[in-house]
Motif scaffolding. Structure first.
Motif, PDB file in Angstrom:
ATOM      1  N   ARG A  19       0.834  -1.208   0.000  1.00  0.00           N
ATOM      2  CA  ARG A  19       0.000   0.000   0.000  1.00  0.00           C
ATOM      3  C   ARG A  19       0.866   1.253   0.000  1.00  0.00           C
ATOM      4  NH1 ARG A  19      -5.232  -1.669   1.260  1.00  0.00           N
ATOM      5  NH2 ARG A  19      -5.200  -3.670   2.303  1.00  0.00           N
ATOM      6  N   ARG A  26       2.034   5.690  -7.588  1.00  0.00           N
ATOM      7  CA  ARG A  26       0.858   6.296  -8.203  1.00  0.00           C
ATOM      8  C   ARG A  26       0.920   7.813  -8.187  1.00  0.00           C
ATOM      9  NH1 ARG A  26      -4.611   7.372  -6.184  1.00  0.00           N
ATOM     10  NH2 ARG A  26      -4.075   6.505  -4.152  1.00  0.00           N
TER      11      ARG A  26
ATOM     12  N   TYR B  91     -14.717   5.886  -5.937  1.00  0.00           N
ATOM     13  CA  TYR B  91     -13.532   6.410  -5.251  1.00  0.00           C
ATOM     14  C   TYR B  91     -13.292   7.865  -5.649  1.00  0.00           C
ATOM     15  CZ  TYR B  91      -8.756   6.699  -3.511  1.00  0.00           C
ATOM     16  OH  TYR B  91      -7.616   7.067  -2.843  1.00  0.00           O
ATOM     17  N   VAL B 124      -6.059  -1.680  -4.704  1.00  0.00           N
ATOM     18  CA  VAL B 124      -5.369  -0.805  -3.736  1.00  0.00           C
ATOM     19  C   VAL B 124      -5.488   0.682  -4.122  1.00  0.00           C
ATOM     20  CG1 VAL B 124      -3.066  -0.119  -2.921  1.00  0.00           C
ATOM     21  CG2 VAL B 124      -3.826  -2.466  -2.646  1.00  0.00           C
ATOM     22  N   PRO B 125      -5.214   1.048  -5.373  1.00  0.00           N
ATOM     23  CA  PRO B 125      -5.275   2.487  -5.674  1.00  0.00           C
ATOM     24  C   PRO B 125      -6.679   3.056  -5.867  1.00  0.00           C
ATOM     25  CG  PRO B 125      -4.352   1.262  -7.539  1.00  0.00           C
ATOM     26  CD  PRO B 125      -4.680   0.258  -6.492  1.00  0.00           C
ATOM     27  N   LYS B 128     -10.671   3.120  -0.583  1.00  0.00           N
ATOM     28  CA  LYS B 128     -10.186   3.811   0.608  1.00  0.00           C
ATOM     29  C   LYS B 128      -9.408   2.803   1.453  1.00  0.00           C
ATOM     30  CE  LYS B 128     -11.809   6.732   4.376  1.00  0.00           C
ATOM     31  NZ  LYS B 128     -12.986   7.350   5.009  1.00  0.00           N
ATOM     32  N   HIS B 129      -9.883   1.565   1.437  1.00  0.00           N
ATOM     33  CA  HIS B 129      -9.178   0.493   2.122  1.00  0.00           C
ATOM     34  C   HIS B 129      -9.745  -0.823   1.598  1.00  0.00           C
ATOM     35  CE1 HIS B 129      -6.510  -1.046   5.137  1.00  0.00           C
ATOM     36  NE2 HIS B 129      -7.449  -1.673   5.816  1.00  0.00           N
ATOM     37  N   ASN B 130      -8.979  -1.906   1.743  1.00  0.00           N
ATOM     38  CA  ASN B 130      -9.566  -3.200   1.399  1.00  0.00           C
ATOM     39  C   ASN B 130      -9.032  -4.302   2.289  1.00  0.00           C
ATOM     40  OD1 ASN B 130      -7.110  -3.995   0.249  1.00  0.00           O
ATOM     41  ND2 ASN B 130      -7.753  -3.486  -1.832  1.00  0.00           N
ATOM     42  N   ILE B 149     -15.155   2.753   7.928  1.00  0.00           N
ATOM     43  CA  ILE B 149     -14.208   3.478   7.072  1.00  0.00           C
ATOM     44  C   ILE B 149     -14.926   4.078   5.858  1.00  0.00           C
ATOM     45  CG2 ILE B 149     -12.195   3.195   5.552  1.00  0.00           C
ATOM     46  CD1 ILE B 149     -11.220   1.030   7.581  1.00  0.00           C
ATOM     47  N   ARG B 154     -13.590  11.357   4.897  1.00  0.00           N
ATOM     48  CA  ARG B 154     -13.925  11.489   3.476  1.00  0.00           C
ATOM     49  C   ARG B 154     -14.431  10.129   3.032  1.00  0.00           C
ATOM     50  NH1 ARG B 154      -9.953  13.567  -1.373  1.00  0.00           N
ATOM     51  NH2 ARG B 154     -11.449  13.291  -3.065  1.00  0.00           N
TER      52      ARG B 154
END
Ligand SMILES: Cc1ncc(C[n+]2csc(CCOP(=O)(O)OP(=O)(O)O)c2C)c(N)n1
Ligand SMILES: [Mg+2]
Lengths: 161, 584
Positions: A19, A26, B91, B124-125, B128-130, B149, B154
């Motif tokens: 991450r 990115r 997202y 991932v990009p 917000k989370h996984n 979350i 936000r």
């Protein structure tokens, strides 16, 4: 562009390193070096990242990293106010008649000889990045067969004792 | 109190505990235990879309229309990869959503098993989370965290990947009451000192302007926004994401800024001396050339995401906090310290520009103009609870320009990602959350074909959405750029207006299909569609080569606009004696 050392404390969970690094990729930040290991708390890891960027973008990437759910703390370490070390192993071309010179250089830098072969010596050294860079420069003249650097680790200086 | 059950049942019970009433789910092999558990739920309605992208856009539309968290559920492999555009869309627009993907068994993860895909790696990009669930006992805790979350700070999409053996494992179920996330503590309350500083600037300003966006909608801050604007008589511009946060029939509303903003809107930004930016991110489609954007102004920037502040434009007063909370704080501080509304001169000046440079098009006798269609949709729905969804392209921009919105959560449009094919499934999701509202998708003939399979979902599940296609026979926005910047070489942007036959397509799905070719037929067709108790498609054969104006060319300053009513730049205008008079 200045080199910045970011010290990132993260929860010790699978995938966290990905991450963090994918965020750098990115957002268009190059990582110069990266070192990861556990901290005094076994549930936490510290990632030390060196990257080159101007001040405004570094603030942006710091904020973005901090937003990651598994990230507990991000510090942009001030070089004056922190201790930094890197570990390096050099395997250097060393015909028997030149071994002596090489060992002398190593001694000046307080480096250790950890292995000697018929035509090479392997040297271990720790220090701040500029010291390691200086050694590398000198050893190039003899021919570095292989080199491994760990990347920098760092901690802010303890003022409170 | 714990109860024995399998992971799939625990997942469903967790969703029930989160108050989920509908989810959009498409099954497949490793998802079957979860669908089996869902079969028993009395609380959760499971809507079957016709494509996983549709499922995620539906969850997205549901969330935008209701303010609650959207939920989608899909199988592994292609089911999971089909969600990617939907997740990225949510997202970019900060929409609260939890997406569950089923996964192959933990024992075979990493072996390229049948329908295995690394969906947590891929997303991932864009999340917000996984999470990848590796221990069934952790499932309830992970779901609790996922919803927390997704909906706080936000907002944004969170993905939970659930291997099939986790769904089948027996566990003691107990839904946690609190979350333990040491690295996640969003700032809600704006810093008191910063709020005071902002208020000082507001009191000193002569030409303040509120520039507000999706953050005001997400925080439910419309009431506070209106209070601030009215108290100080500050004009308001709403970004595309902020549309509906301020009533568009209010005298202080002065439009949407940016690439297709009205001239008066962009002039106001160029001329303001205090830009009060709330829940916005200075997106390039709004700012045009950054260096000249609002460059006569001091900037107050309020955002719940600290990383947005200073990202594109330096703020004089940065305030990290929830938009509603900070706006309320500003109003309270202004009231406490005695606030005088700003001089009427500024509002009068902006009004003058509004009259001088209105949004306009040149109607030709007997021709059906897309702007006219949107205008009539707006007028015919003025006194009904209406939600407007859009596709992407010219249709979307004309909807922005010619539909008058009055309420928050009545506008559902793909902002950051600009996803063609978003409108129809999003409208269906909105209808699922707001069964009593009239839900309309203003569509383009290109975009509608990207998810037209969802007409089946609308028809079968009784979601009476109305799709108004501005059928111009082109990928119109592409054609517009080709007309303006590529010498009218219409490379790959022509669509035959009659293929498909949208009326027949509607009928094939059991929807009402109507066609309008002449302006005189429009009202009757729209009324018939709106009053129909099922989904309807109105194929409006509009003028083909119409452009959206005004337009700021990419990279230009926002006060340099093509098209529209000709007018001089603001600075010159302000030197003009008559306008000075207005100002005094
Ligand atoms: C999925 C996707 N592909 C491509 C684009 C690029 N694009 C933006 S607008 C547009 C044309 C849309 O055509 P249509 O739906 O007919 O709308 P119009 O502009 O004609 O109103 C295209 C191709 C996009 N936004 N989304
Ligand atoms: Mg079109």
């Amino acid at each position: 562009m200045m080199k910045h050392t970011l010290s990132v404390v993260v929860e010790n969970k699978p995938g966290v390193l990905t991450r963090v690094t994918s965020l750098f990729a990115r957002r268009g930040f190059n990582i110069d070096s990266l070192a990861v290991g556990t901290t005094e708390d076994p549930t936490m890891s510290r990632i030390t990242i060196v990257c080159s960027a101007a001040d405004t973008p570094i603030e942006q990437i710091t904020k973005q990293v901090y937003k990651l759910i598994n990230v507990i703390k991000v510090q942009d370490l001030d070089p004056i106010d922190s201790v930094e070390r890197e570990l390096v192993l050099f395997k250097i071309n060393a015909a028997p008649e030149r071994r002596h010179e090489i060992i002398e250089i190593a001694n000046v830098f307080r480096a250790k000889i950890v292995d000697v072969g018929r035509n090479s010596v392997t040297i271990e050294a720790t220090g701040a990045t500029d010291k390691i860079d200086a050694m590398e420069d000198l050893f190039r003249a003899y021919g570095i067969k292989e080199m491994a650097r760990t990347g920098k680790i760092a901690l802010s200086r303890g003022r409170e004792g | 109190m714990t109860e024995q059950m399998n992971g799939a049942q625990a997942l469903v019970r967790s969703l029930e505990a989160e108050g989920v009433d509908v989810l959009f789910g498409y099954p497949g092999g490793v998802a079957l235990p979860i669908f089996d558990a869902l079969y028993d739920s009395k609380q959760i309605r499971s809507v079957l879309p016709r494509h996983e992208q549709g499922a995620v856009h539906m969850a997205d539309g549901y969330a935008r229309a209701t303010g609650r968290c959207g939920v989608a559920l899909v199988t592994s492999g292609p089911g999971a990869s089909n969600t990617i555009t939907g997740i990225a869309n949510a997202y970019m627009d900060s929409i609260p959503m939890v997406v569950f993907t089923a996964q192959v068994a933990t024992a075979v993860i990493g072996t390229d098993a049948f329908q295995e895909i690394d969906i947590t790696g891929i997303t991932v990009p864009i999340t917000k989370h996984n999470y990848l669930v590796k221990d069934a006992k952790e499932l309830p805790e992970i779901i609790k965290e996922a919803f927390h979350i997704a909906t706080t700070g936000r907002p944004g999409p969170v993905l939970v990947d659930v291997p099939v053996d986790i769904s089948k494992a027996e566990i003691d179920f107990d839904y946690p009451e609190i979350v333990n996330l040491p690295g996640y503590k969003p700032t809600f309350r704006g810093h008191g000192k910063q709020v005071k500083q902002a208020v000082t600037l507001i009191k000193e300003a002569n030409k303040p302007l509120l520039y507000v966006g999706g953050g005001v909608i997400a925080s439910e801050g419309s009431k506070e926004l209106k209070e601030l604007a009215e108290l100080m008589q500050i004009p308001v511009v709403t970004t595309m994401m902020g549309k509906g946060s301020f009533p568009e029939d209010h005298h202080l509303w002065i439009g949407m800024p940016g690439m297709h903003g009205a001239k008066y809107t962009n002039y106001a930004i160029t001329e303001t001396d205090l830009l009060i930016a709330v829940g916005v991110r200075f997106d390039d489609r709004v700012t045009g050339k950054l260096a000249t954007f609002a460059n006569k102004a001091k900037i107050i920037h309020v955002d719940v995401d600290p990383a947005e502040i200073g990202k594109n434009k330096e703020a004089d007063v940065p305030i990290v906090g929830d938009a509603k909370n900070v706006l309320a704080g500003m109003v309270a501080e202004l009231r406490k310290t005695g606030a005088e509304p700003i001089t009427q001169g500024w509002v009068a000046l902006v009004d003058r520009w509004r009259k001088q440079f209105p949004l306009h098009y040149s109607p030709e006798e007997g021709a059906l103009h897309p702007q006219y269609v949107v205008q009539r949709v707006s007028e015919l729905t003025a006194d009904r609870e209406t939600i407007i969804a859009t596709e992407v392209g010219q249709n979307q921009m004309w909807a922005c320009q010619f539909y008058t919105l009055r309420h928050p959560r009545s506008w559902i449009s793909s902002g950051g990602l600009g996803t063609m094919g978003f409108g129809l499934p999003a409208a269906i999701g909105a209808q699922a959350g707001r069964p009593d509202a009239l839900v309309i998708d203003i569509a383009g003939d290109g975009s509608i074909q990207m998810n037209s399979q969802e007409f089946a979902t609308a028809a079968i599940n009784g979601f009476p959405v109305k799709v108004i296609i501005l059928n111009n026979g082109y990928l119109g926005m592409v054609r517009q750029w080709q007309e303006l910047f590529y010498g009218r070489r219409y490379s790959s942007s022509v669509l035959p207006q009659d293929c498909p036959d949208f009326v027949k397509l509607a009928e094939a799905y059991g929807c009402l299909g109507l066609r309008v070719t002449d302006p005189s037929e429009l009202d009757a067709a729209l009324k018939k569609a709106f009053d129909h108790d099922g989904p309807a498609i109105v194929d409006c054969r509009v003028v083909g080569e119409e452009c959206v104006y005004p337009m700021v060319a990419p990279g230009a300053s926002i006060d340099e606009m093509l098209g529209g009513i000709p007018g001089c730049p603001v600075s010159e205008m302000l030197d003009d004696g008559t306008l000075e008079e207005v100002w005094e």
